[in-house]
Design an enzyme around this catalytic site. Structure first.
Site, PDB file in Angstrom:
ATOM      1  N   SER A  67       0.799  -1.235   0.000  1.00  0.00           N
ATOM      2  CA  SER A  67       0.000   0.000   0.000  1.00  0.00           C
ATOM      3  C   SER A  67       0.824   1.274   0.000  1.00  0.00           C
ATOM      4  CB  SER A  67      -0.971   0.004   1.182  1.00  0.00           C
ATOM      5  OG  SER A  67      -2.075  -0.821   0.893  1.00  0.00           O
ATOM      6  N   ALA A  68       2.130   1.192   0.138  1.00  0.00           N
ATOM      7  CA  ALA A  68       2.943   2.383  -0.070  1.00  0.00           C
ATOM      8  C   ALA A  68       2.778   2.879  -1.507  1.00  0.00           C
ATOM      9  CB  ALA A  68       4.413   2.094   0.230  1.00  0.00           C
TER      10      ALA A  68
END
Length: 388
Positions: A67-68
């Protein structure tokens, strides 16, 4: 563990923390890079390229960011808004008419970025094959009824965020988010070999991207964050009917992150690939110039890190804070300072920037923990950077 790379004077505590991650927290392979005012001041790597292998991590080894990825994808929308091609306060349906179905005509572009769209779940999860089709995810979200009235509350959209963002960019520009990142973010910053959403075949063939996987539990760090989840959080993840469980199950079963087809696809919520330098350099270019390149202007930067959502998160069941596409410093994801903004990846990766200090940070790893927003290894590096 031999740690490779360099740190500028005054940043030695980051190196010490990085070494302790291997000695005490079970790190297998990782890298961390820090920029200050557009200049690299930390560049460290160690361990193995693959979580289950013996080949050494090299300078320039890349990993899935999980999710970065969201923070990189959000910049595409912000850049389009700054160029006048997109209005953050416009209804999504202005650009994507099919999206207005099931009472979603009031969902604004900023609601997607602030996790206020009310669309974290799908009533029918997508299969891995469906999820990798760039048409199926957006179509499923367009047909989905909101779980709450859009704009009235917030809850993390772990997977649907990416489909909404990608289709919005595609409707406005005719190109997918991955293409946009390659041409307007990676290329100007010299990151063609460091940052991708949709891994090119040539890069895949070169073997620069390590294999990622789950790490066994490590001892809890002393003097750091308490990583044991609260009972309410644990119950939410264990309950098949909860928004939490359903949101993370929007793709069922979840694809193998080492599958070449998964890496070649473009899911702006979860499967970007980067080196630590690629992630840190990207954030450095959000807050200032890097070799003459700046991605967004000061006004857009301030809008991005202004609080859009705060308080109890309907999905993560903890207090979270979001700006426009970025998590803000808080108890859920402590960053460098109250002025910081960025995005963690589930189980490890973290990228953020702090305009006040001029620092930009990128950490990637091949070993994922059960953590969601505040991994102990990343947090140890952040604390070292804060205390230097």
């Amino acid at each position: 563990m031999d740690v490779n790379g360099t740190v500028a004077e005054g940043f030695e505590p980051v190196r010490a923390a990085f070494e302790r991650n291997f000695a005490s927290l079970g790190e297998r392979g990782a890298a961390v890079v820090v920029y200050r005012h557009g200049r690299k001041v930390v560049d460290l790597w160690a361990g193995t390229r693959d979580v289950d292998g013996d080949e050494p991590w090299q300078h320039g080894t890349a990993q899935i960011m999980r999710s970065a990825t969201k923070g990189v994808a959000a910049a595409v929308v912000l850049m389009l808004a700054e160029r006048g091609e997109l209005d953050l306060d416009a209804p999504v349906g202005r650009y994507w008419p099919e999206f207005k179905a099931e009472g979603k005509s009031g969902v604004l572009v900023r609601h997607i970025l602030g996790h206020r769209a009310g669309l974290p779940v799908l009533d029918r999860p997508l299969t891995p094959a469906e999820a990798l089709d760039p048409r199926r995810g957006p179509a499923a979200v367009a047909a989905q009824a909101p779980a709450w009235e859009p704009g009235t509350d917030h809850g993390y959209h772990p997977l649907t965020y990416g489909w909404m963002l990608d289709e919005l960019v595609r409707r406005v520009t005719g190109r997918g988010t991955g293409e946009w990142i390659a041409s307007d973010i990676a290329a100007p910053l010299g990151l063609d070999a460091d940052l991708w959403l949709g891994l090119p075949d040539a890069v895949a063939a070169a073997g620069r991207v390590g294999r990622a996987g789950r790490l066994e539990a490590a001892p809890e760090p002393t003097g750091g964050l308490r990583v044991r989840a609260k009972r309410s959080v644990t119950e939410a993840y264990d309950d098949p009917g909860s928004l939490t469980r359903r949101a993370f199950a929007a793709i069922t079963p979840f694809p193998d992150q080492n599958d070449p087809a998964y890496r070649a696809s473009a899911l702006p919520a979860t499967n970007g690939i980067a080196t630590a330098d690629g992630l840190a350099r990207f954030y450095a270019a959000l807050i200032g110039e890097v070799d003459g390149v700046r991605l967004i202007g000061p006004a857009t930067l301030e809008a991005a890190r202004a609080e859009e959502s705060a308080g109890p998160d309907r999905v993560l069941v903890i207090n979270t804070r979001f700006g426009l596409g970025y998590m803000l410093h808080g108890t859920a994801s402590p960053l460098l300072a109250p002025t910081s903004f960025g995005h963690p990846g589930r189980g490890g990766p973290l990228g953020f920037a702090d305009p006040e200090s001029g620092l930009a940070f990128g950490y990637i790893t091949n070993g994922y923990r059960k953590t969601v927003t505040a991994d102990p290894r990343a947090q140890a590096l952040v604390r070292a950077l804060r205390a230097r």
